[in-house]
Design a protein around this motif. Structure first.
Motif, PDB file in Angstrom:
ATOM      1  N   VAL A   2      -5.467  -3.353   0.531  1.00  9.22           N
ATOM      2  CA  VAL A   2      -6.249  -1.929   0.705  1.00  9.22           C
ATOM      3  C   VAL A   2      -7.476  -1.221  -0.075  1.00  9.22           C
ATOM      4  N   LYS A  29      -0.745   1.027  -0.242  1.00 12.18           N
ATOM      5  CA  LYS A  29      -0.969   2.375   0.609  1.00 12.18           C
ATOM      6  C   LYS A  29      -0.198   3.349  -0.257  1.00 12.18           C
ATOM      7  N   VAL A  33      -3.823   4.588  -2.441  1.00 11.52           N
ATOM      8  CA  VAL A  33      -4.579   5.256  -2.017  1.00 11.52           C
ATOM      9  C   VAL A  33      -4.707   6.711  -2.928  1.00 11.52           C
ATOM     10  N   ASP A 152       3.990   9.233   2.992  1.00 19.08           N
ATOM     11  CA  ASP A 152       4.272   8.337   3.704  1.00 19.08           C
ATOM     12  C   ASP A 152       5.135   7.976   4.591  1.00 19.08           C
ATOM     13  N   MET A 186       0.581   7.893   6.943  1.00 18.22           N
ATOM     14  CA  MET A 186       0.847   6.466   6.300  1.00 18.22           C
ATOM     15  C   MET A 186       1.553   5.800   6.881  1.00 18.22           C
TER      16      MET A 186
END
Length: 270
Positions: A2, A29, A33, A152, A186
């Motif tokens: 990522v 992720k 992030v 998430d 996500m």
């Protein structure tokens, strides 16, 4: 993986109020992030009293482990410790130092309680001692003080997640966009088109981003190979076992290679 899409993800989040991020398992992720957002956050977020980046997880084990992982990656004290920039909130256990915490992992149930309740969580949930000499005004954790909200594992679609997404959509439709945090959904397997169409309104047009994952080669090893590697046998025999002959054959092969049967196998303990 990522990290190579860092700038593209940040640009999409800056220009769009709702972003759907689909990334394969192992792409980073959940850990990367939030750190991207923290590192790119401007002073405006603090001046507007929006210092918090919240990441929700469907289970408290995931929230706790991710918080410790991110804290270790950033080289800061563990969640809840003084001057730690990472914390977590789960049922019956909360570790957040509101004076320094910027990334908060929490279960989706905590977020839902925040949405349907008073809309904020008191600073009394902080497990650290209060600093009497600290005169800085720390805003309480609420929807209004969250700059980015990351949901998430949206593919799990449990009741708490569905209710939270419903309430967030209603807030976006009835409130000013400045009052609602930027939303990042996500998932590894969820259909991005479903969430894009759900949050699409006249004023909000979500975007979808795909991030490839990283797979690792898997080798098949048979039992006899594992026993050769560990120099122990996992073969056991029982009285009257019809396969005793095959067990003896395998044992002879192992012993011929210089490996001894383990005491467990010798004692015939299942």
């Amino acid at each position: 993986p990522v990290y190579s899409h860092k700038q593209y993800i940040l640009n999409a989040i800056e220009k769009n109020h709702v972003v759907v991020l689909s990334g394969a398992t192992g792409s980073g992720k959940s850990t990367q992030v939030p750190q991207f957002l923290l590192e790119s956050s401007s002073q405006d977020d603090f001046q507007q009293q929006k210092p918090y980046i919240v990441v929700t997880q469907p289970r408290k084990v995931a929230a706790i482990s991710l918080a410790h992982r991110v804290a270790a990656e950033r080289g800061c004290p563990p969640p809840g410790a003084k001057f730690s920039s990472v914390g977590y909130m789960v049922r019956s256990d909360r570790r957040v130092d509101f004076r320094s915490c910027r990334i908060i992992y929490m279960t989706i149930g905590i977020l839902l309680r925040m949405l349907v309740g008073s809309g904020s969580i008191s600073k009394r949930t902080n497990d650290c001692d209060e600093d009497e000499d600290n005169n800085d005004v720390v805003p309480p954790l609420s929807i209004e003080t969250i700059s980015h909200l990351i949901i998430d594992e949206t593919h799990e679609r449990d009741v708490n997640t569905d209710f939270s997404l419903t309430l967030l959509k209603g807030m976006m439709a009835s409130s000013s966009q400045k009052e609602v945090p930027r939303l990042i959904l996500m998932s590894a397997t969820a259909s991005s088109e479903l969430f894009v169409s759900y949050f699409s309104t006249r004023d909000i047009q979500p975007v979808s981003i795909g991030v490839p994952g990283k797979t690792f080669p898997v080798d098949c090893k048979w039992l006899i190979d594992c026993e050769t590697f560990t120099r122990q046998s996992m073969v056991t025999r029982k009285e009257g076992d019809k396969n005793a002959g095959s067990y003896d054959a395998i044992s002879k092969i192992i012993n011929s290679r210089g490996n001894q049967l383990s005491p467990r196998a010798m004692d015939k303990i299942d």
